[in-house]
Design an enzyme around this catalytic site. Structure first.
Site, PDB file in Angstrom:
ATOM      1  N   ASN A 210       0.846  -1.203   0.000  1.00 16.55           N
ATOM      2  CA  ASN A 210       0.000   0.000   0.000  1.00 16.55           C
ATOM      3  C   ASN A 210       0.879   1.251   0.000  1.00 16.55           C
ATOM      4  O   ASN A 210       2.101   1.147   0.009  1.00 16.55           O
ATOM      5  CB  ASN A 210      -0.954  -0.028   1.201  1.00 16.55           C
ATOM      6  CG  ASN A 210      -0.188  -0.083   2.508  1.00 16.55           C
ATOM      7  OD1 ASN A 210       0.551   0.837   2.847  1.00 16.55           O
ATOM      8  ND2 ASN A 210      -0.336  -1.181   3.246  1.00 16.55           N
ATOM      9  N   ASP A 279      -3.835  -6.598   5.427  1.00 16.21           N
ATOM     10  CA  ASP A 279      -4.783  -7.476   6.114  1.00 16.21           C
ATOM     11  C   ASP A 279      -4.705  -8.909   5.578  1.00 16.21           C
ATOM     12  O   ASP A 279      -5.017  -9.852   6.285  1.00 16.21           O
ATOM     13  CB  ASP A 279      -6.213  -6.940   5.943  1.00 16.21           C
ATOM     14  CG  ASP A 279      -6.399  -5.647   6.729  1.00 16.21           C
ATOM     15  OD1 ASP A 279      -5.799  -5.540   7.812  1.00 16.21           O
ATOM     16  OD2 ASP A 279      -7.123  -4.755   6.250  1.00 16.21           O
ATOM     17  N   ASP A 306      -3.713  -9.866  13.288  1.00 18.30           N
ATOM     18  CA  ASP A 306      -3.779  -8.442  13.621  1.00 18.30           C
ATOM     19  C   ASP A 306      -2.738  -8.188  14.723  1.00 18.30           C
ATOM     20  O   ASP A 306      -2.933  -8.581  15.879  1.00 18.30           O
ATOM     21  CB  ASP A 306      -5.193  -8.092  14.107  1.00 18.30           C
ATOM     22  CG  ASP A 306      -5.392  -6.597  14.193  1.00 18.30           C
ATOM     23  OD1 ASP A 306      -4.566  -5.937  14.849  1.00 18.30           O
ATOM     24  OD2 ASP A 306      -6.350  -6.095  13.599  1.00 18.30           O
ATOM     25  N   ILE A 307      -1.635  -7.540  14.337  1.00 15.79           N
ATOM     26  CA  ILE A 307      -0.481  -7.426  15.246  1.00 15.79           C
ATOM     27  C   ILE A 307      -0.862  -6.707  16.539  1.00 15.79           C
ATOM     28  O   ILE A 307      -0.584  -7.182  17.642  1.00 15.79           O
ATOM     29  CB  ILE A 307       0.688  -6.692  14.545  1.00 15.79           C
ATOM     30  CG1 ILE A 307       1.092  -7.471  13.288  1.00 15.79           C
ATOM     31  CG2 ILE A 307       1.880  -6.527  15.500  1.00 15.79           C
ATOM     32  CD1 ILE A 307       2.075  -6.761  12.385  1.00 15.79           C
ATOM     33  N   VAL A 308      -1.519  -5.549  16.383  1.00 12.19           N
ATOM     34  CA  VAL A 308      -1.815  -4.743  17.578  1.00 12.19           C
ATOM     35  C   VAL A 308      -2.789  -5.486  18.502  1.00 12.19           C
ATOM     36  O   VAL A 308      -2.665  -5.425  19.735  1.00 12.19           O
ATOM     37  CB  VAL A 308      -2.304  -3.327  17.196  1.00 12.19           C
ATOM     38  CG1 VAL A 308      -3.729  -3.317  16.663  1.00 12.19           C
ATOM     39  CG2 VAL A 308      -2.170  -2.369  18.348  1.00 12.19           C
ATOM     40  N   PHE A 323      -4.005   2.950  15.440  1.00 11.32           N
ATOM     41  CA  PHE A 323      -4.461   4.003  14.545  1.00 11.32           C
ATOM     42  C   PHE A 323      -5.709   3.513  13.820  1.00 11.32           C
ATOM     43  O   PHE A 323      -5.849   2.314  13.568  1.00 11.32           O
ATOM     44  CB  PHE A 323      -3.375   4.361  13.523  1.00 11.32           C
ATOM     45  CG  PHE A 323      -2.388   5.358  14.070  1.00 11.32           C
ATOM     46  CD1 PHE A 323      -1.522   4.989  15.088  1.00 11.32           C
ATOM     47  CD2 PHE A 323      -2.343   6.658  13.589  1.00 11.32           C
ATOM     48  CE1 PHE A 323      -0.625   5.906  15.630  1.00 11.32           C
ATOM     49  CE2 PHE A 323      -1.455   7.579  14.121  1.00 11.32           C
ATOM     50  CZ  PHE A 323      -0.591   7.205  15.140  1.00 11.32           C
ATOM     51  N   LYS A 341     -10.199  -4.419  19.625  1.00  8.77           N
ATOM     52  CA  LYS A 341      -8.792  -4.836  19.634  1.00  8.77           C
ATOM     53  C   LYS A 341      -8.172  -4.745  21.029  1.00  8.77           C
ATOM     54  O   LYS A 341      -7.001  -5.055  21.203  1.00  8.77           O
ATOM     55  CB  LYS A 341      -7.980  -3.988  18.643  1.00  8.77           C
ATOM     56  CG  LYS A 341      -8.442  -4.120  17.196  1.00  8.77           C
ATOM     57  CD  LYS A 341      -7.420  -3.545  16.229  1.00  8.77           C
ATOM     58  CE  LYS A 341      -7.951  -3.557  14.796  1.00  8.77           C
ATOM     59  NZ  LYS A 341      -6.881  -3.526  13.797  1.00  8.77           N
TER      60      LYS A 341
HETATM   61  O1  C5P Z   1      -8.318  -2.797  11.435  1.00  8.13           O
HETATM   62  P1  C5P Z   1      -7.451  -1.725  10.902  1.00  8.13           P
HETATM   63  O2  C5P Z   1      -6.411  -2.206   9.905  1.00  8.13           O
HETATM   64  O3  C5P Z   1      -8.170  -0.494  10.419  1.00  8.13           O
HETATM   65  O4  C5P Z   1      -6.665  -1.231  12.218  1.00  8.13           O
HETATM   66  C1  C5P Z   1      -5.644  -0.298  12.159  1.00  8.13           C
HETATM   67  C2  C5P Z   1      -4.735  -0.468  13.339  1.00  8.13           C
HETATM   68  O5  C5P Z   1      -4.407  -1.844  13.532  1.00  8.13           O
HETATM   69  C3  C5P Z   1      -3.415   0.220  13.126  1.00  8.13           C
HETATM   70  O6  C5P Z   1      -2.954   0.630  14.401  1.00  8.13           O
HETATM   71  C4  C5P Z   1      -2.536  -0.878  12.549  1.00  8.13           C
HETATM   72  O7  C5P Z   1      -1.166  -0.641  12.766  1.00  8.13           O
HETATM   73  C5  C5P Z   1      -3.035  -2.086  13.295  1.00  8.13           C
HETATM   74  N1  C5P Z   1      -2.953  -3.336  12.541  1.00  8.13           N
HETATM   75  C6  C5P Z   1      -2.055  -4.319  12.942  1.00  8.13           C
HETATM   76  N2  C5P Z   1      -2.017  -5.523  12.268  1.00  8.13           N
HETATM   77  C7  C5P Z   1      -2.831  -5.748  11.226  1.00  8.13           C
HETATM   78  C8  C5P Z   1      -3.751  -4.762  10.809  1.00  8.13           C
HETATM   79  C9  C5P Z   1      -3.788  -3.567  11.478  1.00  8.13           C
HETATM   80  O8  C5P Z   1      -1.290  -4.103  13.886  1.00  8.13           O
HETATM   81  N3  C5P Z   1      -2.745  -6.926  10.594  1.00  8.13           N
END
Ligand code: C5P
Length: 402
Positions: A210, A279, A306-308, A323, A341
């Site tokens: 992206n 994603d 989803d890392i966070v 974010f 989250k």
């Molecule tokens: O769900 P979304 O992608 O909109 O969420 C955004 C937040 O989640 C950001 O803080 C992004 O760094 C984190 N994120 C993550 N791992 C992912 C997708 C999003 O840490 N696979």
């Protein structure tokens, strides 16, 4: 020597004999790493020419509030948003009076009202004018509003008087400006920040990714270091140089980013997920370059972790900030995302506006936490980053009461 790397300093020069020292001040600010733009009042131009400051700063000098040419380029609001610091040196008695009254009768006073950045003044005037009760009252009112002062120094004055009122020496002013960003708010804490995009390989030469530039994450890393935190960036592929004193670990894919974060998280107090993580990733990475073939092909993608959310769900999880880039109903989606989250704080921005976000140098956001929110007005990513770090510092101490 404190630094001003990646800082935009808007230098205001008003009309006093000390205006000639502004030329040296531009140099001193640049030596510390700042980008400098200059606004001169009418009076300042009686003492030093705009051409001198234009040549030294490398940018056109701004002089008029109502200048259609300038407004089409960098008008007063853009200048005010561009600045990470408005430094006025010299600040004359008249300028101080106008600032104290909240006037907006020329470009410099208008920028002072319009900027969300901190304001620092280096007063310069005759010692009797400095001691006059009117000046004393104006200075104390400005100090109460959070305006920073450097000087004045005492000594022999251009008019022959001896006493306080001389503008501080340019190296002293530049050092004070740089120290302003070192607030020590997060001294002793360890921060991890994810930044940039991820790349999800399709074959040895192609990937899905992206447009994230990494600017916001790198600005946060700078603000975290300035706040005294031990700072680690886990960065996807970007073309930025990491700030000094930041440990930068480079990764490519979301899987690598997750692995690196999980390895580091037990040793961290605050985790900021600023990366635009993909994603989905291709279900399989082809070993050989995929050959051109049929008119249509179907890609099979699988969800990335989803890392966070994984970090927030862990045992002894750090204070976790995410974010939320949204295009509509921004605050509702962001608050929902924060809860889903398990985050402590979320920074929401509206990415339907192309002048902020992804590749832009500017941003505006609303920061949400469990029982509050704060709007951060449009300004440079560096100013937004400093404000986010200030909010994290308060919230992390458990005392969020903005
Ligand atoms: O769900 P979304 O992608 O909109 O969420 C955004 C937040 O989640 C950001 O803080 C992004 O760094 C984190 N994120 C993550 N791992 C992912 C997708 C999003 O840490 N696979």
């Amino acid at each position: 020597m404190a630094h001003l790397f990646n800082r935009n300093v808007l230098l205001g020069v008003s009309g006093g004999i000390a205006a000639y020292k502004s030329a040296e001040l531009v140099r001193q600010l640049q030596e510390r790493g700042a980008s400098v733009r200059v606004i001169m009042t009418r009076g300042a131009r009686e003492f030093i020419t705009p051409l001198t400051l234009q040549a030294l700063s490398g940018n056109p000098v701004h002089t008029e509030l109502l200048d259609t040419g300038a407004e089409q380029g960098m008008g007063h609001i853009e200048l005010a948003r561009w600045a990470d610091l408005l430094l006025i040196a010299p600040a004359t008695a008249d300028l101080i009076a106008r600032l104290s009254a909240g006037r907006a009768d020329d470009l410099l006073t208008t920028a002072a009202l319009a900027t969300p950045a901190p304001l620092m003044l280096a007063p310069a005037m005759n010692q009797q004018m400095w001691k006059d009760p009117a000046t004393i009252a104006n200075i104390s009112q400005l100090s109460e509003r959070g305006v920073h002062l450097v000087g004045p120094a005492a000594g022999q004055q251009a008019c022959g008087d001896v006493g306080p009122g001389r503008m501080e020496a340019p190296p002293v002013i530049a050092e004070a400006a740089a120290r302003l960003f070192e607030n020590g708010l997060l001294a002793g804490t360890r921060i991890i920040i994810t930044a940039g995009p991820t790349r999800e390989a399709l074959d040895p030469v192609r990937y899905l990714s992206n447009h994230s530039s990494g600017k916001m994450g790198y600005a946060l890393a700078q603000a975290a270091v300035d706040a005294g935190a031990t700072t680690t960036l886990v960065s996807g592929p970007v073309s930025l140089t990491p700030p000094e004193h930041v440990r930068c670990l480079r990764v490519e894919s979301a899987g690598e980013m997750l692995e690196k974060c999980l390895e580091l998280v037990p040793e961290c107090d605050i985790f900021i997920a600023c990366a635009a993580v993909a994603d989905y990733r291709p279900a399989a990475i082809e070993q050989q370059k995929i050959k051109k073939g049929p008119e249509q092909v179907t890609l099979h993608l699988v969800r990335n972790s989803d890392i966070v959310a994984v970090v927030a769900a862990g045992d002894n999880s750090p204070f976790t900030v995410g974010f939320a880039a949204e295009t509509n109903d921004v605050l509702n989606y962001a608050r929902d995302k924060m809860q889903r989250k398990g985050l402590d704080m979320i920074v929401a921005n509206d990415v339907s506006d192309p002048s902020i976000g992804f590749n832009s140098d500017h941003n505006e956001a609303t920061v949400l936490w469990r029982d509050g929110e704060q709007v951060l007005a449009r300004s440079s990513k560096s100013t937004i980053a400093r404000q986010i770090v200030e909010l994290i510092a308060v919230a992390n101490k458990g005392g969020m009461c903005v």
